[in-house]
Design an enzyme around this catalytic site. Structure first.
Site, mmCIF file in Angstrom:
data_model
loop_
_atom_site.group_PDB
_atom_site.id
_atom_site.type_symbol
_atom_site.label_atom_id
_atom_site.label_comp_id
_atom_site.label_asym_id
_atom_site.label_seq_id
_atom_site.Cartn_x
_atom_site.Cartn_y
_atom_site.Cartn_z
ATOM 1 N N HIS A 126 1.038 -1.075 -0.003
ATOM 2 C CA HIS A 126 -0.204 0.001 0.126
ATOM 3 C C HIS A 126 0.768 1.175 -0.223
ATOM 4 O O HIS A 126 1.842 1.331 0.789
ATOM 5 C CB HIS A 126 -0.835 0.190 1.404
ATOM 6 C CG HIS A 126 -1.527 -1.221 1.447
ATOM 7 N ND1 HIS A 126 -1.196 -2.501 1.769
ATOM 8 C CD2 HIS A 126 -3.072 -1.283 1.195
ATOM 9 C CE1 HIS A 126 -2.229 -3.097 1.944
ATOM 10 N NE2 HIS A 126 -3.243 -2.701 1.487
ATOM 11 N N LYS A 173 -1.789 -8.607 -3.895
ATOM 12 C CA LYS A 173 -2.669 -7.065 -3.795
ATOM 13 C C LYS A 173 -1.652 -5.735 -3.712
ATOM 14 O O LYS A 173 -0.823 -5.772 -3.074
ATOM 15 C CB LYS A 173 -3.253 -6.851 -2.377
ATOM 16 C CG LYS A 173 -4.223 -5.658 -2.116
ATOM 17 C CD LYS A 173 -4.707 -5.952 -0.851
ATOM 18 C CE LYS A 173 -5.522 -4.662 -0.512
ATOM 19 N NZ LYS A 173 -5.595 -4.328 0.873
#
Ligand code: S3P
Length: 433
Positions: free
Chosen positions: A149, A176
């Site tokens: 992230h 992800k």
């Protein structure tokens, strides 16, 4: 097409799933949230363990986590993602790697028993240790979603691809990536990079550009080839998450039976909504102003300056005719297009008209620094916008088959309102998977 079966959960980009986070600070709060969330029928629930109150004693934390997992399982049989999002990656917990690793391995050991489909491991922070941790989680019986992230910026295209490939090399089961965009190009780059990288790595991908600007990526799973997306159940756990019902609707496949023309005052976001609808549904899009610029080989401002507004309006009608005859998709029209009945008739011949609207103050805030709108340039003020809007209002309303306010600055909600209306009118229809 990638396909991954994790117990009862089948991950595939042709049938993207919805994951909703719960973020309680203790068992009671987590359970309250699970009760609310389960009514929305998500495919996955993410248990964000970093929101819990953590004790100094690791054993107590493990016991607490196990208790909560057990309680969630009693409440519902929705598969779980177990996540400790560390403060470094936008989460709530500062935790040493050794403890982080230990908790995740312990959860892996009970993952089957408590329906934990995936354990989130942050991929970049601890590099070499991470690969080993993922191996240990696998040995303990868990599956891993390796994540990265960035809440401040989006990596450049090539670096995004490299980052995804690097995450892939850690041998998790799902990859992800989530980045904060600073402009529209960041959003585009992320979508393109994910699509490119997805074809080159073995694992399925989950990816999103965050914030309101990036929110379209949360519903653009078909474009990127991603296998699930996050929606907010009780609260958002990251900026830009749509409501479950909105995301569910936007993730369906639709076919387009007629053209969709977007009209409305300057600054209502016709281009933004057209782009969002295009990325969500895959319908083609065209911008009538851009078409005119291409045709005239000069900017709108220069056409106004050199040839006058009447000439621009002539070109506009001609362009709309050509578009109507040759194009199937979303037409984003110039703000003055439907002031002429002839243009309304042209647009209605090939499709339906959707009006976007907002109040004069909102419009002013959006266009006040624009130098490319000759109609406003001599007098950029709320009063002038307000006067012009009143003068045009009747024409917009009369032309529109559907009207929707865009003052809430939420493009996914606007797309949802538009698409549900279009479906009722038969302009789009759902394709069965
Ligand atoms: C106009 C709006 C502009 C452009 C031209 C005239 C208008 O389009 O077509 O400057 O009369 O409202 P946008 O609404 O996309 O800014």
């Amino acid at each position: 097409m990638k396909y991954l079966a994790l117990n009862n959960l089948k991950l595939s980009s042709s049938d993207p799933k919805i994951c909703v986070p719960v973020m309680g600070k203790d068992k009671k709060e987590v359970l309250e949230q699970v009760k609310i969330v389960k009514r929305k029928n998500p495919d996955l629930i993410e248990f964000r363990a970093d929101f819990l109150k953590w004790d100094k004693d690791l054993k107590k934390n493990l016991k607490n986590i196990k208790d909560i997992l057990e309680a969630i399982n009693k409440e519902c049989d929705i598969p779980l993602i177990f996540t400790i999002r560390t403060a470094k990656e936008g989460g709530e917990l500062d935790i040493e790697f050794a403890q982080y690793a230990l908790v995740n391995i312990e959860v892996a050991k009970i993952s089957d028993e408590y329906n934990v489909a995936l354990i989130d491991v942050e991929g970049i922070k601890h590099k070499c240790n991470t690969k080993l941790l993922i191996e240990k989680i696998h040995e303990a019986g868990g599956n891993v979603i390796v994540s990265n992230h960035n809440f401040h910026k989006t990596l450049a295209y090539e670096f995004l691809i490299r980052r995804i490939q690097m995450l892939s090399l850690l041998d998790a089961d799902v990859v992800k990536i989530a980045m904060m965009p600073r402009n529209k190009r960041d959003v585009d780059n992320l979508m393109m990079a994910v699509r490119y990288a997805d074809k080159r790595i073995g694992q399925p991908i989950v990816a999103m550009s965050m914030g309101e600007m990036g929110s379209v990526t949360r519903a653009a799973t078909k474009k990127m080839g991603t296998v699930f997306s996050f929606a907010s159940g009780v609260d958002e756990s990251a900026p830009g998450q749509p409501r479950v019902e909105v995301l569910r609707y936007l993730l369906k496949d639709y076919k387009l039976n007629k053209n969709i023309a977007l009209i409305g005052f300057m600054g209502t976001g016709k281009t933004t909504i057209s782009y969002a609808l295009h990325n969500i549904t895959g319908f083609d899009e065209i911008d009538s102003d851009a078409y005119i610029v291409e045709k005239a080989k000069k900017s709108i401002s220069d056409i106004f300056k050199d040839d006058g507004e009447a000439k621009f309006r002539e070109l506009e009608t001609l362009s709309l005719k050509e578009i109507g005859d040759n194009f199937r998709g979303i037409i984003s029209c110039g703000g003055g297009a439907v002031l002429k009945q002839e243009n309304v008739d042209i647009l209605k011949k090939s499709g339906v008209i959707i009006q976007l609207y907002a109040d004069a103050e909102t419009i002013f805030e959006r266009v006040r620094y624009s130098k490319t709108r000759p109609i406003l340039n001599e007098d950029m003020s709320v009063e002038h916008i307000s006067r012009l809007m009143s003068a045009r209002d009747e024409a917009y309303t009369k032309a529109a088959d559907i009207r929707t306010s865009v003052a809430d600055n939420n493009r996914l909600e606007a797309c949802y309102r538009i698409l549900t209306q279009l479906e009722k009118l038969g302009v789009i229809s759902e394709i069965d998977k």
